[in-house]
Motif scaffolding. Structure first.
Motif, PDB file in Angstrom:
ATOM      1  N   TYR A  20      29.584   3.650 -13.999  1.00 12.79           N
ATOM      2  CA  TYR A  20      28.239   4.143 -13.732  1.00 12.79           C
ATOM      3  C   TYR A  20      27.353   3.048 -13.139  1.00 12.79           C
ATOM      4  O   TYR A  20      26.500   3.300 -12.292  1.00 12.79           O
ATOM      5  N   MET A  21      27.563   1.818 -13.594  1.00 15.01           N
ATOM      6  CA  MET A  21      26.810   0.710 -13.018  1.00 15.01           C
ATOM      7  C   MET A  21      27.157   0.524 -11.540  1.00 15.01           C
ATOM      8  O   MET A  21      26.274   0.307 -10.704  1.00 15.01           O
ATOM      9  N   GLN A  22      28.432   0.635 -11.204  1.00 15.72           N
ATOM     10  CA  GLN A  22      28.840   0.486  -9.811  1.00 15.72           C
ATOM     11  C   GLN A  22      28.272   1.616  -8.954  1.00 15.72           C
ATOM     12  O   GLN A  22      27.889   1.405  -7.799  1.00 15.72           O
ATOM     13  N   ASP A  23      28.204   2.818  -9.516  1.00 19.97           N
ATOM     14  CA  ASP A  23      27.630   3.937  -8.775  1.00 19.97           C
ATOM     15  C   ASP A  23      26.145   3.697  -8.515  1.00 19.97           C
ATOM     16  O   ASP A  23      25.651   3.939  -7.405  1.00 19.97           O
ATOM     17  N   ALA A  24      25.439   3.222  -9.547  1.00 22.22           N
ATOM     18  CA  ALA A  24      24.021   2.904  -9.370  1.00 22.22           C
ATOM     19  C   ALA A  24      23.839   1.785  -8.355  1.00 22.22           C
ATOM     20  O   ALA A  24      22.919   1.816  -7.523  1.00 22.22           O
ATOM     21  N   ALA A  25      24.727   0.782  -8.409  1.00 26.90           N
ATOM     22  CA  ALA A  25      24.653  -0.328  -7.454  1.00 26.90           C
ATOM     23  C   ALA A  25      24.792   0.183  -6.028  1.00 26.90           C
ATOM     24  O   ALA A  25      24.089  -0.276  -5.111  1.00 26.90           O
ATOM     25  N   GLY A  26      25.691   1.156  -5.826  1.00 26.38           N
ATOM     26  CA  GLY A  26      25.850   1.747  -4.498  1.00 26.38           C
ATOM     27  C   GLY A  26      24.600   2.468  -4.041  1.00 26.38           C
ATOM     28  O   GLY A  26      24.195   2.355  -2.875  1.00 26.38           O
ATOM     29  N   GLY A 252      23.788   0.697 -18.611  1.00 26.88           N
ATOM     30  CA  GLY A 252      23.917  -0.354 -17.604  1.00 26.88           C
ATOM     31  C   GLY A 252      23.350   0.074 -16.261  1.00 26.88           C
ATOM     32  O   GLY A 252      22.698  -0.725 -15.563  1.00 26.88           O
ATOM     33  N   ALA A 253      23.592   1.317 -15.891  1.00 26.16           N
ATOM     34  CA  ALA A 253      23.049   1.835 -14.636  1.00 26.16           C
ATOM     35  C   ALA A 253      21.524   1.853 -14.678  1.00 26.16           C
ATOM     36  O   ALA A 253      20.855   1.527 -13.686  1.00 26.16           O
ATOM     37  N   CYS A 254      20.968   2.208 -15.824  1.00 23.33           N
ATOM     38  CA  CYS A 254      19.506   2.210 -15.973  1.00 23.33           C
ATOM     39  C   CYS A 254      18.947   0.795 -15.812  1.00 23.33           C
ATOM     40  O   CYS A 254      17.881   0.599 -15.219  1.00 23.33           O
ATOM     41  N   PHE A 305      20.781   7.413  -8.680  1.00 28.87           N
ATOM     42  CA  PHE A 305      20.012   6.637  -9.656  1.00 28.87           C
ATOM     43  C   PHE A 305      18.663   6.179  -9.116  1.00 28.87           C
ATOM     44  O   PHE A 305      17.834   5.697  -9.884  1.00 28.87           O
ATOM     45  N   ARG A 306      18.438   6.372  -7.829  1.00 26.20           N
ATOM     46  CA  ARG A 306      17.120   6.051  -7.279  1.00 26.20           C
ATOM     47  C   ARG A 306      16.029   6.954  -7.868  1.00 26.20           C
ATOM     48  O   ARG A 306      14.859   6.612  -7.829  1.00 26.20           O
ATOM     49  N   GLN A 307      16.453   8.085  -8.446  1.00 25.78           N
ATOM     50  CA  GLN A 307      15.470   9.004  -9.039  1.00 25.78           C
ATOM     51  C   GLN A 307      14.735   8.384 -10.224  1.00 25.78           C
ATOM     52  O   GLN A 307      13.646   8.823 -10.584  1.00 25.78           O
TER      53      GLN A 307
END
Length: 328
Positions: A20-26, A252-254, A305-307
């Motif tokens: 999830y962190m990698q997805d948010a990083a993207g 982590g994504a947050c 995650f930009r939301q």
């Protein structure tokens, strides 16, 4: 950014956490590197030294697993790397000795931790409700003794027990998050406590260990557990676990959202403080567990995650990252 992941590289919870962190990083345009500590304090600190000796990242994200946080802070105190505590931060006792974020260690920006105490309380409250007001006994399985999340979840259970004098906690043991260890403990403890009908477990693996022991001993018990594995969600759907808390896998994504805003000039200290608690953990019913199981099984995370960025949504005053969209 670099994340010092304390878990095993093959451990479902921590690999999903990193996914999830990698997805948010993207979504956010961040280059993220994850180093796994394999639940070994020496390995964790070795990873930290590797970062220190190499090309320095803009941000280093660490945990206080095994109470190693102060050592990481000391390693980086003369560097320009910005530090952020994730998932577990320094205890009050540790901070009394070396100071909190933005104090003695000026490059330690702050922390983001889940609502572990509240989760322990909600699990305890809902588990106790299954007794329907009748006097009974409860057995608790906590995690690794030196882990803040384990300590906080158990404190939450104690708060629930303080509200329920008809429930007796006969013993709280450290199952160290492991199914086999909890199984071996339960094989010895359940015959000792024939009146126990409630089992509170700080994660799912320990609950499965107790369930295996109870089946062998012919005991029927009520269970509360915490996590988001396929196995525990299915067990909640089947009703064999009646109380389940989940949601902290997004933490982590947050944190990446907060740090990305910080890198662009919006300091989270003005939007909830330097040390924040994300109310991600919540109890989920059977229907929600079924929805979550389907969503987590998809190869694409399908969350933008930009939301959750306050730069994107300046009308919001605080960060409000949640799993609500995953339950729809």
């Amino acid at each position: 950014m670099v994340f010092l992941n304390p878990g095993y590289s093959g451990e479902r919870f921590w690999t999903d956490y990193s996914r999830y962190m990698q997805d948010a990083a993207g979504d956010l345009g961040i280059e993220l590197k994850v180093l796994y500590g394999e639940r070994d304090p020496a390995r964790m600190l070795g990873n930290a030294r590797q970062v220190l000796d190499g090309e320095h990242p803009d941000y280093l994200i660490f945990t206080n697993e095994q109470f190693q946080g102060p050592v990481v802070l000391r390693l980086f105190e003369n560097s320009k790397v910005k530090l952020f505590a994730l998932h577990s931060t320094l205890t009050e006792e540790q901070q009394a000795l070396i100071g909190g974020s933005r104090e003695r260690h000026g490059n330690w920006l702050g922390s983001l931790v889940p609502n572990d105490e509240e989760a322990g309380y909600l699990m305890g409250r809902d588990l106790i409700a299954l007794a329907k007001g009748q006097s009974t006994e409860l057995l608790a399985f906590s995690g690794v003794k030196q882990t803040p999340s384990s300590i906080l979840r158990l404190a939450g259970l104690q708060r629930a027990l303080n509200e329920a004098p008809h429930i007796k906690l006969v013993q709280a043991v450290h199952g160290e998050w492991q199914e086999q260890r909890a199984y071996e403990q339960a094989i010895g403890l359940l015959p000792r406590y024939p009146q126990v009908s409630l089992v509170w477990s700080a994660n799912d693996e320990m609950a499965f260990g107790v369930m295996r022991a109870a089946a062998e001993l012919g005991r029927e018990l009520h269970y509360a557990a915490l996590n988001n594995s396929d196995r525990v969600l299915q067990t909640r759907i089947d009703g064999r676990i009646e109380v389940l808390a989940s949601g902290h896998f997004l933490l982590g994504a947050c944190a990446l959202v907060m740090l990305n805003d910080h890198a662009q000039g919006l300091d989270f200290v003005e939007h909830g403080g330097k040390d924040q608690v994300a109310r991600l953990l919540r109890t989920v019913n059977r229907t929600q567990s079924k929805t979550l199981l389907k969503r987590l099984a998809r190869p694409d995370i399908d969350m933008d995650f930009r939301q959750f960025s306050l730069l994107k949504h300046p009308q919001q005053r605080r960060y409000d990252c949640s799993i609500a969209s995953l339950l729809e």
